[in-house]
Design a protein around this motif. Structure first.
Motif, PDB file in Angstrom:
ATOM      1  N   ARG A   1      75.302  69.351  71.897  1.00 24.94           N
ATOM      2  CA  ARG A   1      74.769  70.705  71.655  1.00 24.94           C
ATOM      3  C   ARG A   1      74.528  70.890  70.172  1.00 24.94           C
ATOM      4  NH1 ARG A   1      79.220  74.115  74.652  1.00 24.94           N
ATOM      5  NH2 ARG A   1      80.374  72.234  74.094  1.00 24.94           N
ATOM      6  N   ILE A   2      73.408  71.486  69.867  1.00 24.89           N
ATOM      7  CA  ILE A   2      73.065  71.733  68.460  1.00 24.89           C
ATOM      8  C   ILE A   2      72.692  73.201  68.294  1.00 24.89           C
ATOM      9  CG2 ILE A   2      71.342  71.275  66.663  1.00 24.89           C
ATOM     10  CD1 ILE A   2      71.295  68.395  67.528  1.00 24.89           C
ATOM     11  N   TRP A   3      73.261  73.812  67.266  1.00 25.33           N
ATOM     12  CA  TRP A   3      72.897  75.193  66.927  1.00 25.33           C
ATOM     13  C   TRP A   3      72.251  75.205  65.554  1.00 25.33           C
ATOM     14  CZ3 TRP A   3      77.520  73.944  69.327  1.00 25.33           C
ATOM     15  CH2 TRP A   3      77.759  74.557  70.564  1.00 25.33           C
ATOM     16  N   SER A   4      71.168  75.953  65.406  1.00 22.51           N
ATOM     17  CA  SER A   4      70.515  76.029  64.086  1.00 22.51           C
ATOM     18  C   SER A   4      70.266  77.485  63.724  1.00 22.51           C
ATOM     19  CB  SER A   4      69.177  75.292  64.088  1.00 22.51           C
ATOM     20  OG  SER A   4      69.143  74.309  65.090  1.00 22.51           O
ATOM     21  N   VAL A   5      70.454  77.779  62.458  1.00 20.64           N
ATOM     22  CA  VAL A   5      70.096  79.088  61.942  1.00 20.64           C
ATOM     23  C   VAL A   5      69.081  78.860  60.829  1.00 20.64           C
ATOM     24  CG1 VAL A   5      70.880  81.209  60.844  1.00 20.64           C
ATOM     25  CG2 VAL A   5      72.403  79.975  62.391  1.00 20.64           C
ATOM     26  N   ILE A   6      67.926  79.472  60.946  1.00 21.03           N
ATOM     27  CA  ILE A   6      66.906  79.338  59.908  1.00 21.03           C
ATOM     28  C   ILE A   6      66.722  80.722  59.301  1.00 21.03           C
ATOM     29  CG2 ILE A   6      64.512  78.719  59.378  1.00 21.03           C
ATOM     30  CD1 ILE A   6      65.887  77.353  62.537  1.00 21.03           C
ATOM     31  N   SER A   7      67.153  80.854  58.040  1.00 19.16           N
ATOM     32  CA  SER A   7      67.106  82.178  57.398  1.00 19.16           C
ATOM     33  C   SER A   7      66.259  82.100  56.122  1.00 19.16           C
ATOM     34  CB  SER A   7      68.531  82.642  57.080  1.00 19.16           C
ATOM     35  OG  SER A   7      69.251  81.602  56.489  1.00 19.16           O
ATOM     36  N   PRO A   8      65.722  83.230  55.693  1.00 19.77           N
ATOM     37  CA  PRO A   8      64.862  83.221  54.496  1.00 19.77           C
ATOM     38  C   PRO A   8      65.669  82.940  53.233  1.00 19.77           C
ATOM     39  CG  PRO A   8      65.113  85.455  55.355  1.00 19.77           C
ATOM     40  CD  PRO A   8      65.796  84.562  56.320  1.00 19.77           C
ATOM     41  N   GLU A   9      65.065  82.234  52.326  1.00 19.23           N
ATOM     42  CA  GLU A   9      65.660  81.899  51.028  1.00 19.23           C
ATOM     43  C   GLU A   9      64.600  82.200  49.983  1.00 19.23           C
ATOM     44  OE1 GLU A   9      69.288  80.763  50.395  1.00 19.23           O
ATOM     45  OE2 GLU A   9      68.121  79.287  49.264  1.00 19.23           O
ATOM     46  N   LYS A  10      65.000  82.155  48.721  1.00 14.89           N
ATOM     47  CA  LYS A  10      63.999  82.270  47.660  1.00 14.89           C
ATOM     48  C   LYS A  10      62.958  81.165  47.839  1.00 14.89           C
ATOM     49  CE  LYS A  10      67.010  82.831  44.315  1.00 14.89           C
ATOM     50  NZ  LYS A  10      67.579  82.316  43.087  1.00 14.89           N
ATOM     51  N   ASP A  11      61.711  81.476  47.857  1.00 14.09           N
ATOM     52  CA  ASP A  11      60.580  80.546  47.983  1.00 14.09           C
ATOM     53  C   ASP A  11      60.672  79.669  49.233  1.00 14.09           C
ATOM     54  OD1 ASP A  11      60.165  81.391  45.362  1.00 14.09           O
ATOM     55  OD2 ASP A  11      61.347  79.685  44.610  1.00 14.09           O
ATOM     56  N   GLY A  12      61.256  80.141  50.256  1.00  7.30           N
ATOM     57  CA  GLY A  12      61.283  79.266  51.439  1.00  7.30           C
ATOM     58  C   GLY A  12      62.343  79.672  52.437  1.00  7.30           C
ATOM     59  N   SER A  13      62.899  78.677  53.092  1.00  6.31           N
ATOM     60  CA  SER A  13      63.906  78.991  54.109  1.00  6.31           C
ATOM     61  C   SER A  13      65.064  78.001  54.047  1.00  6.31           C
ATOM     62  CB  SER A  13      63.259  78.972  55.489  1.00  6.31           C
ATOM     63  OG  SER A  13      62.505  77.805  55.658  1.00  6.31           O
ATOM     64  N   LEU A  14      66.184  78.479  54.575  1.00  7.47           N
ATOM     65  CA  LEU A  14      67.394  77.658  54.609  1.00  7.47           C
ATOM     66  C   LEU A  14      67.671  77.296  56.067  1.00  7.47           C
ATOM     67  CD1 LEU A  14      69.946  76.667  52.952  1.00  7.47           C
ATOM     68  CD2 LEU A  14      71.042  78.743  53.828  1.00  7.47           C
ATOM     69  N   VAL A  15      67.790  75.985  56.307  1.00  3.41           N
ATOM     70  CA  VAL A  15      68.101  75.541  57.671  1.00  3.41           C
ATOM     71  C   VAL A  15      69.557  75.082  57.707  1.00  3.41           C
ATOM     72  CG1 VAL A  15      67.534  73.919  59.510  1.00  3.41           C
ATOM     73  CG2 VAL A  15      65.729  74.769  58.005  1.00  3.41           C
ATOM     74  N   GLN A  16      70.332  75.741  58.523  1.00  3.53           N
ATOM     75  CA  GLN A  16      71.709  75.274  58.741  1.00  3.53           C
ATOM     76  C   GLN A  16      71.769  74.800  60.184  1.00  3.53           C
ATOM     77  OE1 GLN A  16      74.839  77.832  56.660  1.00  3.53           O
ATOM     78  NE2 GLN A  16      73.064  79.149  56.935  1.00  3.53           N
ATOM     79  N   ILE A  17      72.137  73.520  60.317  1.00  3.24           N
ATOM     80  CA  ILE A  17      72.080  72.948  61.661  1.00  3.24           C
ATOM     81  C   ILE A  17      73.351  72.139  61.915  1.00  3.24           C
ATOM     82  CG2 ILE A  17      70.651  71.024  60.784  1.00  3.24           C
ATOM     83  CD1 ILE A  17      69.270  71.042  63.551  1.00  3.24           C
ATOM     84  N   GLY A  18      73.987  72.420  63.025  1.00  2.00           N
ATOM     85  CA  GLY A  18      75.239  71.732  63.316  1.00  2.00           C
ATOM     86  C   GLY A  18      75.427  71.588  64.806  1.00  2.00           C
ATOM     87  N   GLY A  19      76.304  70.691  65.200  1.00  2.00           N
ATOM     88  CA  GLY A  19      76.457  70.486  66.642  1.00  2.00           C
ATOM     89  C   GLY A  19      77.817  69.965  67.054  1.00  2.00           C
ATOM     90  N   ILE A  20      77.967  69.852  68.355  1.00  2.00           N
ATOM     91  CA  ILE A  20      79.199  69.367  68.975  1.00  2.00           C
ATOM     92  C   ILE A  20      78.833  68.345  70.037  1.00  2.00           C
ATOM     93  CG2 ILE A  20      81.158  69.967  70.455  1.00  2.00           C
ATOM     94  CD1 ILE A  20      81.101  72.753  69.385  1.00  2.00           C
ATOM     95  N   SER A  21      79.531  67.234  70.047  1.00  2.00           N
ATOM     96  CA  SER A  21      79.465  66.352  71.201  1.00  2.00           C
ATOM     97  C   SER A  21      80.804  65.667  71.337  1.00  2.00           C
ATOM     98  CB  SER A  21      78.354  65.321  71.053  1.00  2.00           C
ATOM     99  OG  SER A  21      78.376  64.480  72.173  1.00  2.00           O
ATOM    100  N   ALA A  22      81.470  65.921  72.448  1.00  2.00           N
ATOM    101  CA  ALA A  22      82.792  65.329  72.642  1.00  2.00           C
ATOM    102  C   ALA A  22      82.658  63.847  72.916  1.00  2.00           C
ATOM    103  CB  ALA A  22      83.502  66.013  73.796  1.00  2.00           C
ATOM    104  N   LYS A  23      81.605  63.488  73.651  1.00  2.00           N
ATOM    105  CA  LYS A  23      81.547  62.112  74.116  1.00  2.00           C
ATOM    106  C   LYS A  23      80.661  61.243  73.246  1.00  2.00           C
ATOM    107  CE  LYS A  23      82.646  63.083  78.871  1.00  2.00           C
ATOM    108  NZ  LYS A  23      82.199  63.158  80.242  1.00  2.00           N
ATOM    109  N   ASP A  24      79.820  61.839  72.475  1.00  3.23           N
ATOM    110  CA  ASP A  24      78.900  61.017  71.707  1.00  3.23           C
ATOM    111  C   ASP A  24      78.635  61.633  70.340  1.00  3.23           C
ATOM    112  OD1 ASP A  24      77.313  58.958  71.047  1.00  3.23           O
ATOM    113  OD2 ASP A  24      75.641  59.489  72.363  1.00  3.23           O
ATOM    114  N   LYS A  25      79.696  61.684  69.518  1.00  4.40           N
ATOM    115  CA  LYS A  25      79.566  62.284  68.200  1.00  4.40           C
ATOM    116  C   LYS A  25      78.589  61.503  67.345  1.00  4.40           C
ATOM    117  CE  LYS A  25      82.356  64.045  64.421  1.00  4.40           C
ATOM    118  NZ  LYS A  25      81.544  63.359  63.417  1.00  4.40           N
ATOM    119  N   ARG A  26      78.634  60.181  67.477  1.00  5.13           N
ATOM    120  CA  ARG A  26      77.734  59.365  66.671  1.00  5.13           C
ATOM    121  C   ARG A  26      76.278  59.580  67.055  1.00  5.13           C
ATOM    122  NH1 ARG A  26      78.792  54.295  64.484  1.00  5.13           N
ATOM    123  NH2 ARG A  26      77.953  53.256  66.299  1.00  5.13           N
ATOM    124  N   GLY A  27      76.052  59.765  68.347  1.00  5.39           N
ATOM    125  CA  GLY A  27      74.696  60.057  68.817  1.00  5.39           C
ATOM    126  C   GLY A  27      74.208  61.378  68.254  1.00  5.39           C
TER     127      GLY A  27
END
Lengths: 444, 282
Positions: free
Chosen positions: A404-430
């Motif tokens: 599962r991946i969650w992303s928040v894309i919020s406005p920044e000076k001259d652009g946007s900030l992407v914060q993206i993170g996730g969880i995988s119990a069985k396949d963290k490396r994937g």
């Protein structure tokens, strides 16, 4: 259940709590809840698995002996009340756990929710932050595309300039453990049915070649209406040999005679006859010999013996021991002993007298017979269905690894900030490689 | 040249190739030389081909799948180990793992060469109960499954060694060259995730076979029971991993315990316990 803090720790990430859906708290401390929580706990499940393993080990080392046959009875230990209680507890644990997890399963199938906070994403262990030129809405579209390309389902929501995207892949994998647990419950039910003694039976029958045996003559037959009984005619019993003399196969050629339904069948090892829910297995065989013997003090004394039984004319120390009967050549193979020493082994045709010193034997009749084990267990198809579910469940669990991946894309000076993170119990490396791929795509 | 002589040659080649590979992989632990360790990979590949030929020849000689006596089981087992190892090396490129896996394959062959009585190595005719296609599926899945568990054993041992060095703040070159703890833990898990479904198929196909042969899908024969015990141990491992976050050393120890149970199912049951299932060896 394990301690579930708001911050998902990598190890506990399997809990299918999406943000904003806290797990039902177990603060109500009434006794029903306590018992329910105990029965549904994974701790109990793991302890039961290990206790079952340990108890099973004891059962393979400490094997009771059957007082009747003097042979080891491997199954006895596992049919004790103690072992059954363990199995019952496991079934209960699986059932309660499955019920408890139902909501989590439906939530997972529905997909992760979009009402999550920025702090939640920051708190994830696998998290990446990228600053980009371009508006948040445009950037969000690119993030969605990249996630889609990697096989993720996309759910998104826009609040003003901020876009939240939740996404997952391998969500069907959650059905894997569910199916596996269900298969166990099904199999335990089938085993309970079998040992209840209310259905099916475990029997045995024997028949001489040429004989027609009715099911009523089967030893141990029960739980079957006598109107359903049918006949089995034993046409032949054959042993097939290889050129080197070893046994290749044992065959019982039979005819099923059932009220107008008549058919022939060859029963052999690994090839049982299955008819009307009954199964007939090749179990054993033998021959019966009858005839007359003569010695110094007796004349034409009748006898009837089985394979490897002794025929000793009174007044002599000569013993004849029939070994086998060949149905095709109609000859009997037998050994002759004087005292404890074997003095001859030969074949002789029926009705031909054989004389050794003062003893004479004449075989008049030899009949091959076969022994079939007869079983009826309505639990077998249930076990079969359970086995298929078990394998399907285990394969799904490992093939479809939820990420599962969650992303928040919020406005920044001259652009946007992407914060993206996730969880995988069985396949963290994937999961990490998915996140890295997205980051490098943006940087290039 | 007759097939039996050819089979003996195949065994010798397999034995020497696995031994060479195992020795070089072990030397590679302390002495980094990429050209040298390529020879080990080559040895494993040659051994694997010879092992395959050995199984094929045995199949031809006995005219049934070579999964019946102790010898056939063991050379199938080593085939599974070497095959899975090559897969892991190709996938992850960590040749140090070879030092912890290939010696297992070689030791099993050494057991055949040194300890196993010669009459147990010969091709045998199938007794009627063993004449079943389910037997082929049963043993074929067992060897791949056990191979995967052997690989997990190797990476679990590496994990414990690496963790020990990390705890002692070891700055040795050996420590630096080892894959990270995360990777070792992940590989251990991945191969249990391969072995476990296959072990489930092993048990189910065995039960189907028993149902066809004797009308008893489960009879608590020690071999059956021990395969179930192995299954339970790995099932407990998987549950503990996902629920309590049992990673790292606890997971490594459970993987080692699981493989001890695999070996016991293989050897211990035949030599220490009695049962109707004693086809595997004695």
């Amino acid at each position: 259940m394990a301690k579930n803090n708001k911050t998902p720790e990598p190890g506990i990430a399997e809990q299918n709590t999406s943000p904003g859906e806290p797990e039902a708290s177990s603060k109500d401390s009434n006794i029903i809840n306590t018992v329910w929580n105990f029965l549904s706990s994974m701790k109990l499940g793991i302890i039961l698995l290990l206790v079952l393993a340990i108890v099973s080990i004891i059962g393979t080392v400490w094997v009771p002996t059957d007082p009747l046959t003097g042979q080891q009875d491997f199954a006895k230990f596992y049919n004790t009340w103690f072992f059954r209680i363990l199995l019952g507890l496991l079934a209960l644990n699986l059932l309660v756990c499955s019920l408890n997890r139902w909501k989590a399963v439906t939530n997972t199938l529905k997909g992760p929710g979009v009402n999550f906070s920025e702090n939640f994403v920051k708190s994830l262990k696998s998290v990446r932050t990228i600053k980009l030129k371009g508006e948040p809405t445009q950037t969000a579209e690119r993030v969605k595309d990249l996630l889609k390309k990697q096989g993720y389902r996309i759910f998104s929501k826009q609040d003003g300039d901020t876009v939240r995207i939740s996404s997952d892949r391998g969500h069907l994998g959650i059905l894997g453990p569910y199916l596996t647990h269900l298969s166990f419950i099904i199999m335990i039910v089938a085993i309970v049915i079998k040992f209840s003694g209310l259905v099916g039976f475990d029997g045995m029958m024997s028949g001489v070649v040429g004989q027609t045996v009715n099911l009523s003559q089967v030893q141990g037959i029960q739980n079957m209406d006598s109107s359903e009984y049918f006949d089995l005619r034993i046409n032949n019993f054959r042993t097939e040999y290889r050129p080197d003399g070893s046994v290749k196969q044992w065959y019982s050629d039979v005819t099923v005679l059932d009220k107008g339904n008549t058919f022939d069948y060859s029963i052999y090892v690994n090839h049982p006859l299955i008819y009307k829910g009954l199964k007939f297995y090749q179990m054993s065989y033998g021959s019966q010999f009858s005839g007359k013997y003569t010695g110094p003090s007796v004349t034409d004394q009748p006898f009837a013996v089985g394979v490897q039984q002794y025929i000793q004319p009174a007044g002599t120390d000569i013993t004849f021991i029939p070994m086998s009967f060949d149905n095709t050549t109609r000859k009997i193979l037998f050994q002759t002993y004087k005292g404890n020493n074997q003095v001859a082994q030969q074949e002789v045709a029926l009705n031909t007298p054989y004389k050794y010193e003062q003893a004479e034997v004449k075989f008049e009749k030899a009949e091959a017979y076969t022994v079939l084990s007869v079983k009826k267990d309505p639990g077998v198809p249930i076990i079969g269905a359970g086995s298929i579910l078990l394998i399907a469940g285990v394969i799904i669990s490992f093939l479809l690894r939820q990420r599962r991946i969650w992303s928040v894309i919020s406005p920044e000076k001259d652009g946007s900030l992407v914060q993206i993170g996730g969880i995988s119990a069985k396949d963290k490396r994937g999961l990490d490689s998915n996140l890295d791929a997205i980051v490098s795509e943006f940087k290039s | 040249m007759d097939l039996v002589t050819l089979e003996n040659y195949a065994f010798t080649v397999t034995f020497v190739a696995y031994m060479t590979a195992a020795v070089i992989y072990i030397v590679y632990l302390g002495y980094k030389n990429e050209n040298m360790v390529r020879v080990a990979t080559l040895g494993t590949i040659v051994g694997f081909i010879a092992n395959t030929a050995l199984l094929g020849l045995r199949w031809k000689i006995s005219s049934h799948a070579p999964f019946v006596n102790g010898f056939e089981f063991l050379v199938s087992f080593t085939w599974g180990i070497a095959g899975i190892y090559l897969l892991a090396e190709w996938r992850y490129k960590f040749r140090m793992i070879g030092a912890f896996v290939m010696p297992v394959a070689w030791l099993l062959l050494a057991y055949i060469a040194v300890i196993m009585p010669p009459q147990m190595k010969n091709a045998e005719n199938l007794m009627p109960a063993l004449q079943s296609n389910w037997l082929t599926i049963h043993v074929a899945t067992a060897m791949v499954s056990y191979g995967a568990f052997a690989l997990s054993l190797g990476t679990s041992i590496m994990f414990l060694i690496k963790q020990n060095m990390e705890n002692n703040k070891s700055k040795s070159d050996f420590n630096k060259r080892m894959p990270t703890l995360d990777i070792l833990d992940d590989i251990s898990y991945k191969f249990i995730a391969v072995g476990f479904p296959l072990l489930s198929i092993v048990i189910v196909s065995g039960a189907i076979w028993a149902e066809y042969a004797w009308g008893r899908y489960w009879s608590w024969d020690p071999k059956e029971t021990w395969s179930l015990i192995t299954w339970l141990v790995y099932a407990a491992y998987l549950h503990a991993r996902f629920t309590f976050g049992w990673r790292g050393s606890r997971a490594a120890w459970m993987s080692i315990l699981g493989f001890i149970f695999v070996l016991f199912t293989f050897f211990g049951v035949n030599y220490l316990l009695s049962g109707i299932h004693a086809y595997g060896g004695s």
